[in-house]
Design an enzyme around this catalytic site. Sequence first.
Site, PDB file in Angstrom:
ATOM      1  NE  ARG A   1      -6.381   0.645  10.759  1.00 48.12           N
ATOM      2  CZ  ARG A   1      -5.150   0.447  10.335  1.00 48.12           C
ATOM      3  NH1 ARG A   1      -4.282   1.445  10.352  1.00 48.12           N
ATOM      4  NH2 ARG A   1      -4.753  -0.731   9.905  1.00 48.12           N
TER       5      ARG A   1
ATOM      6  CE  LYS B   1      -0.266  -0.110   5.015  1.00 49.83           C
ATOM      7  NZ  LYS B   1      -0.919  -0.777   6.148  1.00 49.83           N
TER       8      LYS B   1
ATOM      9  CE1 TYR C   1      13.691  32.305   5.652  1.00 45.92           C
ATOM     10  CE2 TYR C   1      13.803  29.926   5.309  1.00 45.92           C
ATOM     11  CZ  TYR C   1      13.581  31.209   4.823  1.00 45.92           C
ATOM     12  OH  TYR C   1      13.245  31.374   3.515  1.00 45.92           O
TER      13      TYR C   1
ATOM     14  CG  MET D   1       9.834  24.281   0.655  1.00 46.12           C
ATOM     15  SD  MET D   1       8.747  25.400  -0.246  1.00 46.12           S
ATOM     16  CE  MET D   1       7.978  26.317   1.088  1.00 46.12           C
TER      17      MET D   1
END
Length: 345
Positions: free
Chosen positions: A128, A33, A242, A290
């Site tokens: 679940r 999966k 930063y 990022m």
Amino acid sequence: MSTATLTIDLDALVANWRALDALTTGETAGVVKADAYGLGMARVARALARAGARHFFVAVAEEGAALREILGESVTIHVLSGHMPGDADMIGDCALVPMLNSVDQLIRHAEALPGHPFGVQLDTGMNRLGMEPAEWQAVREIALAQAPVLLMSHLACADERDHAMNPRQLALFREMTDGLDIPRSLANTGAMLLHGDYHFDLARPGIGVYGGAPFTEARPVVTLDIPVIQCRDLETGESVGYGCDFIAERPTRIATVAAGYGDGILRAMGPRTSLWAEDTPCPVAGRISMDLMGVDITELGRDPAHLQLLGPQQGIDVLAANAGTIGYEILTSLGARHTRRHIGG
Ligand SMILES: *Cc1c(COP(=O)(O)O)cnc(C)c1O
């Protein structure tokens, strides 16, 4: 190489699957999966099929349809979300086996695809997916009359050896399924490592095959190499990144590497994590950006062309601990965003 490369060692992956398979007298499936935990469903599934896996588990029918294209007709593909509205054509055309989770799904399946193979997922305490004991009791005879091919449940705490939930769920699973002549499946990686009583006919290991805890003997499967874009010298008192979180306490050399949280490198791991140049750890310096991060290469004494975030020195579980998460999330965050290179297999 201008972007980071995630290398997936299919030989290590197959060795892990074989090692887990050797623990059980039953069969062992491939759990693929989420694009095989981010590592590429096509390459992973083909490698596992070649190693002998005849059963596969996917999360949703779309993944099952893709897997059918990849592996052809010779394997059984189980869909954990069961039979969802609108899935009948895909389940029928691609010969998928939905693991029916509720009475609604049982009715939907019987109406849309009478006679088409299915399994039943039972809830033994995780709350679940799956039919609860009372629900199963109510529809069991009707379901059994349609000859399910597999009965399964899933453990909530299998990675904690001594957790009281494990024997409790095992006992309930037995209570719900004993005496029926239908193959059963309960064990993920953690449950395979608990005891043979948990194995039943078909085991479903995922994370251990991909090299993660709690399969501590697993061979590492992934390495992540990140190219260095530039290096610079800092004087004492200068800062990096930063918020100026890193302040040089001595003359320092910083490498800026070409990956950041936008590439799935969780920002939270920054303060405790190093990148490696062979045997030398080089600490992350300042906040992860990022697309970039700073790395303190002062101790290394040379400018590397690339640095390694994942490799023999530091695996997914170390990064997971550093970021306050689990190896599963490290893999799925990285896998989707990097150039993947498969070796071996
Ligand atoms: C993901 C999953 C597995 C595999 O679990 P691991 O902990 O990765 O071994 C097995 N069964 C079910 C139902 C799952 O959702």
